[in-house]
Design an enzyme around this catalytic site. Structure first.
Site, PDB file in Angstrom:
ATOM      1  N   GLN A  15       0.829  -1.214   0.000  1.00  0.00           N
ATOM      2  CA  GLN A  15       0.000   0.000   0.000  1.00  0.00           C
ATOM      3  C   GLN A  15       0.861   1.261   0.000  1.00  0.00           C
ATOM      4  OE1 GLN A  15      -2.302   0.834   3.529  1.00  0.00           O
ATOM      5  NE2 GLN A  15      -3.705   2.187   2.439  1.00  0.00           N
ATOM      6  N   ASP A  37      10.439  -6.453  -3.879  1.00  0.00           N
ATOM      7  CA  ASP A  37       9.339  -7.111  -3.159  1.00  0.00           C
ATOM      8  C   ASP A  37       9.408  -8.597  -3.464  1.00  0.00           C
ATOM      9  OD1 ASP A  37       6.519  -7.830  -2.262  1.00  0.00           O
ATOM     10  OD2 ASP A  37       6.431  -5.677  -1.968  1.00  0.00           O
ATOM     11  N   ILE A  38       8.674  -9.407  -2.676  1.00  0.00           N
ATOM     12  CA  ILE A  38       8.562 -10.819  -3.039  1.00  0.00           C
ATOM     13  C   ILE A  38       7.492 -11.025  -4.108  1.00  0.00           C
ATOM     14  CG2 ILE A  38       9.422 -12.107  -1.031  1.00  0.00           C
ATOM     15  CD1 ILE A  38       6.523 -12.078   0.007  1.00  0.00           C
ATOM     16  N   ASP A  55      13.428 -11.336  -1.269  1.00  0.00           N
ATOM     17  CA  ASP A  55      12.881 -11.720   0.033  1.00  0.00           C
ATOM     18  C   ASP A  55      13.815 -11.103   1.066  1.00  0.00           C
ATOM     19  OD1 ASP A  55      12.211 -12.877   2.427  1.00  0.00           O
ATOM     20  OD2 ASP A  55      11.959 -14.897   1.618  1.00  0.00           O
ATOM     21  N   ILE A  56      13.295 -10.222   1.898  1.00  0.00           N
ATOM     22  CA  ILE A  56      14.136  -9.498   2.846  1.00  0.00           C
ATOM     23  C   ILE A  56      14.849 -10.441   3.815  1.00  0.00           C
ATOM     24  CG2 ILE A  56      12.167  -9.026   4.381  1.00  0.00           C
ATOM     25  CD1 ILE A  56      15.348  -6.942   3.933  1.00  0.00           C
ATOM     26  N   TYR A 145       1.895  -7.984  16.201  1.00  0.00           N
ATOM     27  CA  TYR A 145       2.340  -6.865  15.351  1.00  0.00           C
ATOM     28  C   TYR A 145       2.849  -5.705  16.228  1.00  0.00           C
ATOM     29  CZ  TYR A 145       1.788  -2.991  11.981  1.00  0.00           C
ATOM     30  OH  TYR A 145       1.980  -1.893  11.175  1.00  0.00           O
ATOM     31  N   LYS A 149       6.640  -4.194  16.528  1.00  0.00           N
ATOM     32  CA  LYS A 149       6.963  -2.784  16.226  1.00  0.00           C
ATOM     33  C   LYS A 149       7.618  -2.104  17.432  1.00  0.00           C
ATOM     34  CE  LYS A 149       5.539  -2.307  11.937  1.00  0.00           C
ATOM     35  NZ  LYS A 149       6.505  -2.059  10.851  1.00  0.00           N
TER      36      LYS A 149
HETATM   37  P1  NAD Z   1       1.484  -3.968   2.747  1.00  0.00           P
HETATM   38  O1  NAD Z   1       1.111  -5.243   3.392  1.00  0.00           O
HETATM   39  O2  NAD Z   1       0.541  -3.306   1.838  1.00  0.00           O
HETATM   40  O3  NAD Z   1       2.870  -4.136   1.962  1.00  0.00           O
HETATM   41  C1  NAD Z   1       3.932  -4.897   2.473  1.00  0.00           C
HETATM   42  C2  NAD Z   1       4.717  -5.412   1.286  1.00  0.00           C
HETATM   43  O4  NAD Z   1       5.793  -6.212   1.806  1.00  0.00           O
HETATM   44  C3  NAD Z   1       3.897  -6.320   0.364  1.00  0.00           C
HETATM   45  O5  NAD Z   1       3.974  -5.855  -0.970  1.00  0.00           O
HETATM   46  C4  NAD Z   1       4.528  -7.689   0.521  1.00  0.00           C
HETATM   47  O6  NAD Z   1       4.533  -8.461  -0.664  1.00  0.00           O
HETATM   48  C5  NAD Z   1       5.943  -7.308   0.934  1.00  0.00           C
HETATM   49  N1  NAD Z   1       6.637  -8.396   1.619  1.00  0.00           N
HETATM   50  C6  NAD Z   1       6.112  -9.303   2.478  1.00  0.00           C
HETATM   51  N2  NAD Z   1       7.051 -10.169   2.864  1.00  0.00           N
HETATM   52  C7  NAD Z   1       8.177  -9.816   2.238  1.00  0.00           C
HETATM   53  C8  NAD Z   1       9.485 -10.352   2.229  1.00  0.00           C
HETATM   54  N3  NAD Z   1       9.808 -11.460   2.925  1.00  0.00           N
HETATM   55  N4  NAD Z   1      10.432  -9.733   1.490  1.00  0.00           N
HETATM   56  C9  NAD Z   1      10.119  -8.638   0.736  1.00  0.00           C
HETATM   57  N5  NAD Z   1       8.885  -8.101   0.699  1.00  0.00           N
HETATM   58  C10 NAD Z   1       7.931  -8.694   1.445  1.00  0.00           C
HETATM   59  O7  NAD Z   1       1.910  -2.985   3.928  1.00  0.00           O
HETATM   60  P2  NAD Z   1       1.905  -1.387   3.926  1.00  0.00           P
HETATM   61  O8  NAD Z   1       0.584  -0.948   4.389  1.00  0.00           O
HETATM   62  O9  NAD Z   1       2.450  -0.864   2.680  1.00  0.00           O
HETATM   63  O10 NAD Z   1       2.902  -1.135   5.148  1.00  0.00           O
HETATM   64  C11 NAD Z   1       4.278  -0.879   4.951  1.00  0.00           C
HETATM   65  C12 NAD Z   1       4.909  -0.678   6.317  1.00  0.00           C
HETATM   66  O11 NAD Z   1       4.259   0.392   6.998  1.00  0.00           O
HETATM   67  C13 NAD Z   1       4.824  -1.882   7.256  1.00  0.00           C
HETATM   68  O12 NAD Z   1       5.995  -1.944   8.030  1.00  0.00           O
HETATM   69  C14 NAD Z   1       3.663  -1.549   8.156  1.00  0.00           C
HETATM   70  O13 NAD Z   1       3.781  -2.160   9.397  1.00  0.00           O
HETATM   71  C15 NAD Z   1       3.794  -0.053   8.271  1.00  0.00           C
HETATM   72  N6  NAD Z   1       2.532   0.589   8.629  1.00  0.00           N
HETATM   73  C16 NAD Z   1       1.490   0.607   7.736  1.00  0.00           C
HETATM   74  C17 NAD Z   1       0.296   1.208   8.106  1.00  0.00           C
HETATM   75  C18 NAD Z   1      -0.878   1.254   7.167  1.00  0.00           C
HETATM   76  O14 NAD Z   1      -1.962   1.713   7.569  1.00  0.00           O
HETATM   77  N7  NAD Z   1      -0.734   0.838   5.918  1.00  0.00           N
HETATM   78  C19 NAD Z   1       0.166   1.803   9.376  1.00  0.00           C
HETATM   79  C20 NAD Z   1       1.238   1.720  10.260  1.00  0.00           C
HETATM   80  C21 NAD Z   1       2.437   1.140   9.860  1.00  0.00           C
HETATM   81  N1  SER Z   2      -2.834   0.221   9.755  1.00  0.00           N
HETATM   82  C1  SER Z   2      -2.054  -0.735  10.454  1.00  0.00           C
HETATM   83  C2  SER Z   2      -2.865  -1.941  10.795  1.00  0.00           C
HETATM   84  O1  SER Z   2      -4.067  -1.810  10.899  1.00  0.00           O
HETATM   85  C3  SER Z   2      -1.520  -0.128  11.717  1.00  0.00           C
HETATM   86  O2  SER Z   2      -0.173  -0.307  11.765  1.00  0.00           O
HETATM   87  O3  SER Z   2      -2.309  -2.983  10.969  1.00  0.00           O
END
Ligand code: NAD
Ligand code: SER
Length: 319
Positions: A15, A37-38, A55-56, A145, A149
């Protein structure tokens, strides 16, 4: 050791990554920003610059890409989010912690100069003050989670204090955008609701009508991310993670705002397992420390965010 000007975004197909990659390519030049990304990325991300499968948890491949693209900055977005992590406890812990260590260690060893790693409002728990939650307060998270964090925050601060690693972090609230789908979070309803409204369909919300959560529109989240990464190092005084805030609302309030633009929109409520997660989090966040230290400021309030989402998703259906 020479460090180039490459930027690696890990988790670039998610996202945030989908939008952050494009913003970073504007800032650093398209060829310098490598999306990883994976899973495959959006057409826009793949067409506009380099994309690599990674893959991280594969530290050797990570190192090889850092060398190949002369990387100096890593944005580590790969994680399992709150709702998914509760279903996959050990894989979530492994990904969220080992992924971070792989990147922090590269910085400690001097292969990269700067790290961005997002934390979350999920570091707070049911014993945290719920209203205007301050930067420093009780943090007893009850989800895997949130625990990952909070632990990650402590390690970021440790690597900064002990090894001088320039790591920067934000505690994002729930993020709302129209360009990419959310990935397994508790705040995802606030994106899903817009897609249903845009399709002219009613929405069944998985949280109660009165569940207040902190949220932010994606353009503000991207601006905050670039803001902290471009700030003078001396102004980034918190090296665990900064509270940032923009909006807070309940599902009923959001539905009301949507109805101002689409009077026929309907919502009902069927709370599921995600209700308990939401109930453990703050309702609103005090981000005065970020505002003071490096000048963070949001642009979008609830009304402006709602309008912009609908203008982009269903321009012909709004009044
Ligand atoms: P998301 O789930 O949309 O995207 C995560 C991406 O990581 C995915 O595209 C997935 O394919 C990739 N991924 C998973 N495992 C992997 C691996 N082993 N190696 C490489 N890539 C891998 O998440 P997001 O919403 O984009 O969130 C990104 C970061 O921001 C995360 O750390 C999340 O905790 C943090 N965050 C997001 C939100 C939110 O509302 N979206 C809020 C707080 C924190
Ligand atoms: N938006 C995220 C979740 O709901 C918060 O880190 O997991």
């Amino acid at each position: 050791m020479t460090i180039g000007k490459g930027v690696l975004v890990i988790g670039a197909s998610g996202q945030i990554g989908t939008e952050l990659v494009m913003a970073l390519r504007q800032q650093h030049g398209t060829a310098n920003v490598v999306a990883c990304d994976i899973k495959t990325a959006s057409d826009e991300v793949k067409a506009s610059g380099p994309f690599e499968l990674l893959d991280i948890l594969d530290k050797d491949r990570l190192y090889a890409l850092v060398k190949q693209y002369e990387v100096s900055e890593i944005y580590l977005l790969a994680a399992l989010l709150s709702a998914t992590a509760e279903q996959k406890v050990m894989p979530a812990w492994k990904l969220n912690m080992d992924g971070l260590f792989n990147v922090l260690e590269l910085a400690r060893e001097g292969h990269i100069a700067k790290v961005y790693w997002p934390s979350s409002i999920a570091i707070f728990g049911p014993t945290t003050p719920k209203v205007h939650t301050p930067q420093r307060t009780i943090a007893e998270p009850t989800t895997v989670y949130g625990i990952s964090k909070l632990t990650g925050e402590r390690w970021c601060e440790y690597y900064f204090n002990r090894y001088g690693v320039d790591v920067r972090s934000l505690r994002y609230p729930g993020l709302i955008g129209y360009k990419s789908a959310p990935g397994g979070g508790t705040t995802d309803y606030a994106v899903d609701i817009f897609h249903k409204a845009a399709a002219g369909e009613p929405f069944t919300c998985f949280l109660n009508a009165d569940t207040r959560l902190p949220m932010m529109y994606m353009p503000d989240a991207i601006a905050a991310t670039l803001g902290i990464m471009n700030a003078e190092a001396a102004n980034v005084k918190v090296r665990s993670s900064y509270n940032i805030a923009a909006l807070d609302f309940t599902p009923a309030e959001l539905a009301g705002r949507i109805r101002e633009n689409m009077p026929d929109f309907r919502i009902d409520y069927a709370p599921d397992h995600r209700q308990a997660i939401a109930d453990s989090w703050p309702g609103s966040i005090d981000d005065s420390v970020a505002r003071k230290d490096w000048g963070w400021k949001n642009r979008y309030d609830l009304k402006a965010m709602t309008r912009d989402m609908l203008v982009n998703l269903a321009p012909e259906s709004i009044r």
